[in-house]
Scaffold this motif. Structure first.
Motif, short mmCIF file in Angstrom:
data_model
loop_
_atom_site.label_atom_id
_atom_site.label_comp_id
_atom_site.label_asym_id
_atom_site.label_seq_id
_atom_site.Cartn_x
_atom_site.Cartn_y
_atom_site.Cartn_z
N GLU A 107 120.06 15.31 88.63
CA GLU A 107 118.91 14.47 88.34
C GLU A 107 118.29 14.89 87.02
O GLU A 107 118.41 16.04 86.61
N ILE A 108 117.63 13.95 86.37
CA ILE A 108 116.86 14.26 85.17
C ILE A 108 115.40 14.01 85.51
O ILE A 108 115.05 12.95 86.04
N ARG A 109 114.58 15.00 85.24
CA ARG A 109 113.14 14.86 85.49
C ARG A 109 112.41 14.86 84.15
O ARG A 109 112.61 15.77 83.35
N GLN B 134 118.20 -0.83 87.46
CA GLN B 134 119.10 -1.90 87.89
C GLN B 134 119.73 -1.62 89.25
O GLN B 134 119.78 -2.50 90.10
N CYS B 135 120.22 -0.38 89.46
CA CYS B 135 120.92 -0.11 90.72
C CYS B 135 120.27 0.98 91.58
O CYS B 135 120.69 1.20 92.70
N GLY B 136 119.26 1.67 91.04
CA GLY B 136 118.56 2.68 91.82
C GLY B 136 119.18 4.07 91.80
O GLY B 136 118.70 4.95 92.50
N ALA B 137 120.22 4.30 91.01
CA ALA B 137 120.85 5.63 90.94
C ALA B 137 119.83 6.65 90.46
O ALA B 137 118.93 6.34 89.67
N ARG B 138 119.98 7.89 90.97
CA ARG B 138 119.04 8.96 90.62
C ARG B 138 119.73 10.14 89.95
O ARG B 138 119.06 11.10 89.56
N ARG B 139 121.03 10.10 89.80
CA ARG B 139 121.76 11.20 89.15
C ARG B 139 123.08 10.68 88.61
O ARG B 139 123.40 9.51 88.78
N ASP B 140 123.81 11.57 87.96
CA ASP B 140 125.12 11.25 87.36
C ASP B 140 124.95 10.30 86.17
O ASP B 140 125.34 9.14 86.21
#
Length: 134
Positions: A47-49, A59-65
């Protein structure tokens, strides 16, 4: 007493030869060798904080990678679904701290970087690595 010549004489700029455009010469001198446009990219599986808030793909809700892209001094984040946005809170210094010295890859174009790293949309919704436990 009035003077007829109040202005200093103008300096004449010498004529430049055809093809000796100073602006074009400056652009050529400041561009990196080999045709590279100054684009660097790296992948970031965690994750990036930013200011305590986890980055999430709108767009898709991804939280990492993520694919983190440094194009000169502008930092962009790209998701595996190929959605990309400029992250104005991140600086080139943040990018360098994220990747460390000498890590990352130079690419001739954003398309080449996205395709090589799998961020061109073909792997949308896929996480290729598990985040490390904290």
């Amino acid at each position: 007493m009035l003077s007829e010549n109040l202005q200093a004489p103008r300096t004449l700029v010498p004529e430049t030869a055809f093809g000796d455009d100073p602006l074009l010469r400056l652009q050529q001198e400041t561009q990196p060798a080999g045709g590279n446009i100054g684009l660097r990219a790296t992948t970031h599986p965690e994750e990036i904080r930013i200011t305590g808030i986890t980055v999430m793909c709108p767009q898709c809700g991804a939280r990492r990678d993520w694919m983190v892209i440094c194009n000169r001094n502008e930092i962009s984040i790209r998701c595996r679904c190929a959605h990309q946005w400029v992250e104005r809170e991140l600086t080139r210094a943040d990018y360098l701290a994220m990747i460390g010295e000498g890590i990352g890859q130079d690419y001739p174009s954003l398309e080449a970087a996205a395709q090589a790293a799998g961020y061109d949309g073909t792997l949308a919704g896929t996480y290729l690595s598990e985040p490390r436990p904290e």
